[in-house]
Design a protein around this motif. Structure first.
Motif, PDB file in Angstrom:
ATOM      1  N   GLU A   1       0.900  -1.187   0.146  1.00 24.94           N
ATOM      2  CA  GLU A   1      -0.056   0.019  -0.085  1.00 24.94           C
ATOM      3  C   GLU A   1       1.133   1.328  -0.073  1.00 24.94           C
ATOM      4  N   MET A   2       0.797   2.213  -0.859  1.00 30.50           N
ATOM      5  CA  MET A   2       1.247   3.297  -0.977  1.00 30.50           C
ATOM      6  C   MET A   2       0.547   4.328  -0.185  1.00 30.50           C
ATOM      7  N   LEU A   3       1.265   5.109   0.454  1.00 33.97           N
ATOM      8  CA  LEU A   3       0.741   6.274   1.196  1.00 33.97           C
ATOM      9  C   LEU A   3      -0.087   7.254   0.823  1.00 33.97           C
ATOM     10  N   ALA A   4       0.001   7.433  -0.406  1.00 30.78           N
ATOM     11  CA  ALA A   4      -0.975   8.731  -1.381  1.00 30.78           C
ATOM     12  C   ALA A   4      -0.788   8.517  -2.757  1.00 30.78           C
ATOM     13  N   GLY A   5      -1.370   9.041  -3.554  1.00 33.96           N
ATOM     14  CA  GLY A   5      -1.226   9.234  -4.903  1.00 33.96           C
ATOM     15  C   GLY A   5      -2.264   8.237  -5.456  1.00 33.96           C
ATOM     16  N   GLU A   6      -2.229   8.373  -6.921  1.00 34.64           N
ATOM     17  CA  GLU A   6      -3.112   7.529  -7.680  1.00 34.64           C
ATOM     18  C   GLU A   6      -2.716   6.002  -8.039  1.00 34.64           C
ATOM     19  N   GLU A   7      -1.653   5.831  -8.071  1.00 37.50           N
ATOM     20  CA  GLU A   7      -0.797   4.468  -7.993  1.00 37.50           C
ATOM     21  C   GLU A   7      -0.449   3.962  -6.755  1.00 37.50           C
ATOM     22  N   ASN A   8      -1.631   3.624  -6.064  1.00 41.51           N
ATOM     23  CA  ASN A   8      -1.492   3.414  -4.550  1.00 41.51           C
ATOM     24  C   ASN A   8      -1.427   2.168  -4.136  1.00 41.51           C
ATOM     25  N   LEU A   9      -1.497   0.971  -4.970  1.00 41.06           N
ATOM     26  CA  LEU A   9      -1.618  -0.444  -4.602  1.00 41.06           C
ATOM     27  C   LEU A   9      -0.548  -1.153  -5.698  1.00 41.06           C
ATOM     28  N   HIS A  10       0.542  -1.715  -5.184  1.00 40.79           N
ATOM     29  CA  HIS A  10       1.578  -2.475  -6.108  1.00 40.79           C
ATOM     30  C   HIS A  10       1.188  -3.917  -5.439  1.00 40.79           C
ATOM     31  N   VAL A  11       0.926  -4.711  -6.656  1.00 47.32           N
ATOM     32  CA  VAL A  11       0.505  -6.246  -6.383  1.00 47.32           C
ATOM     33  C   VAL A  11       1.543  -7.010  -7.232  1.00 47.32           C
ATOM     34  N   GLU A  12       2.208  -7.867  -6.598  1.00 51.05           N
ATOM     35  CA  GLU A  12       3.224  -8.837  -7.259  1.00 51.05           C
ATOM     36  C   GLU A  12       2.183 -10.053  -7.332  1.00 51.05           C
ATOM     37  N   VAL A  13       2.550 -10.643  -8.663  1.00 49.39           N
ATOM     38  CA  VAL A  13       2.057 -11.871  -8.914  1.00 49.39           C
ATOM     39  C   VAL A  13       3.117 -12.763  -9.593  1.00 49.39           C
ATOM     40  N   VAL A  14       3.168 -14.207  -9.186  1.00 49.54           N
ATOM     41  CA  VAL A  14       3.958 -15.219  -9.796  1.00 49.54           C
ATOM     42  C   VAL A  14       3.049 -16.122 -10.487  1.00 49.54           C
ATOM     43  N   ALA A  15       3.714 -16.706 -11.633  1.00 56.33           N
ATOM     44  CA  ALA A  15       2.932 -17.608 -12.389  1.00 56.33           C
ATOM     45  C   ALA A  15       3.765 -18.415 -13.211  1.00 56.33           C
ATOM     46  N   GLU A  16       3.210 -19.709 -13.448  1.00 51.80           N
ATOM     47  CA  GLU A  16       3.803 -20.676 -14.453  1.00 51.80           C
ATOM     48  C   GLU A  16       3.930 -19.842 -15.909  1.00 51.80           C
TER      49      GLU A  16
END
Length: 170
Positions: free
Chosen positions: A100-115
């Motif tokens: 979770e980013m403190l503020a701003g529009e780009e406020n959620l960074h989600v890391e995904v792993v996959a095959e």
């Protein structure tokens, strides 16, 4: 919360656990800090109780484990819903980390792993169904981390100077 919840011994313990939490026994840490193993055990239990230590997680090489795709999604959501959306995002297939980013529009960074890319597509669709706006996505090549030895600058490489109250067993 106390202004300075950690003393020098606590900081040393945290640093040594960051280096090798699995292999560092109470006795090993005691030898590095010039206190008894019992003191170390008690301090670690106290740090866990205070939620300074939240857990002990292995560092995973996802590629070696059969998941060569690592994608970082930069998402937007309403700030008032950010924490709830982060928890929901953790339930999405392949998600291993949400920041979770403190503020701003780009406020959620989600890391995904996959095959494979088809698995990333499923994760993308599930994130979209949650109502997250995916601003951008990036394929991660490598990630480099290190133990943070700045809990207290003067402890790095210096002999531990504990006060009498810090070195007594609890």
């Amino acid at each position: 919360m106390v202004d300075d919840p950690l003393n020098n011994l606590d900081r040393r313990i945290l640093h040594l656990l960051q280096i090798d939490a699995r292999g560092a026994s109470d006795t090993d840490i005691a030898n590095e800090t010039d206190v008894t193993g019992t003191t170390i055990h008690n301090r670690i239990k106290q740090l866990e109780k205070q939620e300074v230590i939240l857990g002990y997680n292995p560092e995973i090489n996802y590629e070696a484990a059969g998941y060569p795709m690592r994608v970082l999604f930069i998402c937007s959501t309403e700030l008032s819903r950010r924490s709830d959306m982060a928890k929901e995002a953790l339930e999405v297939r392949g998600v291993v980390n949400v920041r979770e980013m403190l503020a701003g529009e780009e406020n959620l960074h989600v890391e995904v792993v996959a095959e494979a890319t088809s698995d990333v597509k499923v994760s993308t669709e599930q994130l979209d169904e949650l109502g997250l706006q995916i601003v951008t996505s990036n394929i991660l090549a490598e990630e480099h981390t290190q133990p943070w030895n700045h809990f207290h600058q003067e402890i790095a490489g210096e002999p531990d100077t504990l006060s009498e109250s810090e070195s007594t067993e609890e």
